[in-house]
Design a protein around this motif. Sequence first.
Motif, mmCIF file in Angstrom:
data_model
loop_
_atom_site.group_PDB
_atom_site.id
_atom_site.type_symbol
_atom_site.label_atom_id
_atom_site.label_comp_id
_atom_site.label_asym_id
_atom_site.label_seq_id
_atom_site.Cartn_x
_atom_site.Cartn_y
_atom_site.Cartn_z
ATOM 1 N N ASP A 9 -10.945 0.935 -9.264
ATOM 2 C CA ASP A 9 -10.355 1.653 -10.399
ATOM 3 C C ASP A 9 -9.785 2.566 -9.475
ATOM 4 O O ASP A 9 -8.845 3.399 -9.596
ATOM 5 C CB ASP A 9 -11.348 1.710 -11.489
ATOM 6 C CG ASP A 9 -10.713 0.935 -12.345
ATOM 7 O OD1 ASP A 9 -9.881 -0.518 -12.310
ATOM 8 O OD2 ASP A 9 -11.952 1.060 -12.756
ATOM 9 N N ASN A 10 -10.855 3.067 -9.130
ATOM 10 C CA ASN A 10 -10.776 4.477 -7.767
ATOM 11 C C ASN A 10 -9.278 4.122 -6.371
ATOM 12 O O ASN A 10 -8.679 5.095 -6.441
ATOM 13 C CB ASN A 10 -11.889 4.825 -6.729
ATOM 14 C CG ASN A 10 -12.833 5.354 -8.070
ATOM 15 O OD1 ASN A 10 -12.865 6.290 -7.912
ATOM 16 N ND2 ASN A 10 -14.449 5.247 -6.714
ATOM 17 N N ARG A 11 -9.776 2.484 -6.134
ATOM 18 C CA ARG A 11 -8.437 2.615 -5.300
ATOM 19 C C ARG A 11 -6.530 2.594 -5.800
ATOM 20 O O ARG A 11 -5.872 2.598 -5.524
ATOM 21 C CB ARG A 11 -8.331 1.055 -4.536
ATOM 22 C CG ARG A 11 -9.019 1.331 -3.396
ATOM 23 C CD ARG A 11 -9.855 -0.543 -3.050
ATOM 24 N NE ARG A 11 -11.131 -0.425 -1.605
ATOM 25 C CZ ARG A 11 -10.331 -0.213 -0.252
ATOM 26 N NH1 ARG A 11 -9.315 -0.020 -0.052
ATOM 27 N NH2 ARG A 11 -11.622 -0.099 0.105
ATOM 28 N N ALA A 12 -6.754 1.765 -7.338
ATOM 29 C CA ALA A 12 -5.646 1.981 -8.146
ATOM 30 C C ALA A 12 -5.258 3.581 -8.690
ATOM 31 O O ALA A 12 -4.114 3.419 -8.363
ATOM 32 C CB ALA A 12 -6.093 1.351 -9.156
ATOM 33 N N VAL A 13 -6.051 4.583 -8.213
ATOM 34 C CA VAL A 13 -5.345 5.954 -8.926
ATOM 35 C C VAL A 13 -4.625 6.831 -7.410
ATOM 36 O O VAL A 13 -3.420 7.107 -7.748
ATOM 37 C CB VAL A 13 -6.584 6.423 -9.023
ATOM 38 C CG1 VAL A 13 -6.257 7.951 -9.075
ATOM 39 C CG2 VAL A 13 -7.898 6.482 -10.660
ATOM 40 N N LEU A 14 -5.732 5.656 -6.185
ATOM 41 C CA LEU A 14 -4.675 5.875 -5.025
ATOM 42 C C LEU A 14 -3.175 5.568 -5.094
ATOM 43 O O LEU A 14 -2.177 6.245 -4.459
ATOM 44 C CB LEU A 14 -5.357 6.097 -3.643
ATOM 45 C CG LEU A 14 -6.849 7.032 -3.500
ATOM 46 C CD1 LEU A 14 -7.651 5.941 -2.562
ATOM 47 C CD2 LEU A 14 -6.200 7.540 -3.636
ATOM 48 N N ALA A 15 -3.421 4.279 -5.324
ATOM 49 C CA ALA A 15 -2.075 3.420 -5.039
ATOM 50 C C ALA A 15 -1.060 3.936 -6.605
ATOM 51 O O ALA A 15 0.320 4.022 -5.442
ATOM 52 C CB ALA A 15 -1.902 2.337 -5.869
ATOM 53 N N ALA A 16 -1.086 4.324 -7.594
ATOM 54 C CA ALA A 16 -0.341 5.024 -8.408
ATOM 55 C C ALA A 16 -0.204 5.935 -7.821
ATOM 56 O O ALA A 16 1.366 6.699 -8.608
ATOM 57 C CB ALA A 16 -1.307 5.113 -9.983
ATOM 58 N N LEU A 27 -0.508 14.228 -1.142
ATOM 59 C CA LEU A 27 -1.285 13.520 -2.570
ATOM 60 C C LEU A 27 -2.748 14.528 -1.598
ATOM 61 O O LEU A 27 -3.209 14.355 -0.259
ATOM 62 C CB LEU A 27 -1.830 12.194 -3.288
ATOM 63 C CG LEU A 27 -2.700 11.977 -3.462
ATOM 64 C CD1 LEU A 27 -3.137 12.484 -4.738
ATOM 65 C CD2 LEU A 27 -3.599 11.147 -3.934
ATOM 66 N N LEU A 28 -3.027 15.537 -2.324
ATOM 67 C CA LEU A 28 -4.703 16.250 -1.736
ATOM 68 C C LEU A 28 -5.490 15.561 -2.772
ATOM 69 O O LEU A 28 -5.641 15.452 -3.937
ATOM 70 C CB LEU A 28 -4.615 17.572 -1.987
ATOM 71 C CG LEU A 28 -2.936 18.298 -0.776
ATOM 72 C CD1 LEU A 28 -2.593 18.182 -0.973
ATOM 73 C CD2 LEU A 28 -3.634 19.849 -0.754
ATOM 74 N N LEU A 94 -12.290 7.641 3.748
ATOM 75 C CA LEU A 94 -11.722 7.893 2.160
ATOM 76 C C LEU A 94 -10.212 7.656 3.528
ATOM 77 O O LEU A 94 -8.847 7.400 2.704
ATOM 78 C CB LEU A 94 -11.724 9.325 1.575
ATOM 79 C CG LEU A 94 -10.950 10.070 0.165
ATOM 80 C CD1 LEU A 94 -10.482 8.579 -0.207
ATOM 81 C CD2 LEU A 94 -11.586 10.966 -0.485
ATOM 82 N N ALA A 95 -9.519 8.229 4.618
ATOM 83 C CA ALA A 95 -8.840 8.733 5.076
ATOM 84 C C ALA A 95 -8.231 6.736 4.999
ATOM 85 O O ALA A 95 -6.748 6.590 5.168
ATOM 86 C CB ALA A 95 -8.806 8.526 6.230
ATOM 87 N N ALA A 96 -9.350 5.738 5.531
ATOM 88 C CA ALA A 96 -8.796 4.411 5.426
ATOM 89 C C ALA A 96 -7.791 3.825 4.085
ATOM 90 O O ALA A 96 -6.913 3.043 3.947
ATOM 91 C CB ALA A 96 -10.258 3.507 5.680
ATOM 92 N N TRP A 97 -8.388 4.333 2.564
ATOM 93 C CA TRP A 97 -8.533 3.910 2.024
ATOM 94 C C TRP A 97 -7.049 4.786 1.396
ATOM 95 O O TRP A 97 -6.134 3.353 0.911
ATOM 96 C CB TRP A 97 -9.120 4.920 0.652
ATOM 97 C CG TRP A 97 -10.414 3.643 0.378
ATOM 98 C CD1 TRP A 97 -10.963 2.905 1.191
ATOM 99 C CD2 TRP A 97 -11.511 3.973 -0.783
ATOM 100 N NE1 TRP A 97 -12.175 2.797 0.767
ATOM 101 C CE2 TRP A 97 -11.982 2.775 -0.786
ATOM 102 C CE3 TRP A 97 -10.948 4.253 -2.446
ATOM 103 C CZ2 TRP A 97 -13.375 3.014 -1.407
ATOM 104 C CZ3 TRP A 97 -11.947 4.194 -2.790
ATOM 105 C CH2 TRP A 97 -13.349 3.108 -3.337
ATOM 106 N N PHE A 98 -6.678 5.648 2.358
ATOM 107 C CA PHE A 98 -5.542 6.678 1.804
ATOM 108 C C PHE A 98 -4.348 5.376 2.247
ATOM 109 O O PHE A 98 -3.753 5.054 2.432
ATOM 110 C CB PHE A 98 -5.119 8.183 2.100
ATOM 111 C CG PHE A 98 -5.884 8.695 1.395
ATOM 112 C CD1 PHE A 98 -4.474 9.786 1.238
ATOM 113 C CD2 PHE A 98 -6.680 9.246 1.121
ATOM 114 C CE1 PHE A 98 -4.633 10.731 0.518
ATOM 115 C CE2 PHE A 98 -7.196 10.135 0.130
ATOM 116 C CZ PHE A 98 -6.271 11.620 -0.547
#
Length: 130
Positions: A9-16, A27-28, A94-98
Amino acid sequence: SFGYFDDDDNRAVLAAAFAALKPGGRLLVETMHKERLMQSFQPSVVHERDGAYLIDRNRYEPLTGRLVSDRFVVRNGTVRQAPFFVRIFTYTELAAWFHDAGFTSTGGVGRDEQPLTIESTRMIVVGTKP
């Protein structure tokens, strides 16, 4: 809010957020800085103000990357309990998730846009949509 969900769900937040941005949009995400938090980790924290108390019992779960807290608020003889968790990250994680979400450039700073150092208590990761 970011980090208060499971990893999917955290990854889904970044994708959205990525999908909602126009090209060149940024995005910050401001969050705790894991390296600093681990240096000064406290299993119990008590704050008192105006005769009320906020008490956190904390534990870190290395397999999930979560800081899990049982929070107690004591006010006027009443005790309320509110358990919660938050995912904490290193900058590189977190940068990799971005990047996985599609952001092509990322940067990181500490509080007040100062360079991110091991002493930074907060971490701001900035991602730009191409």
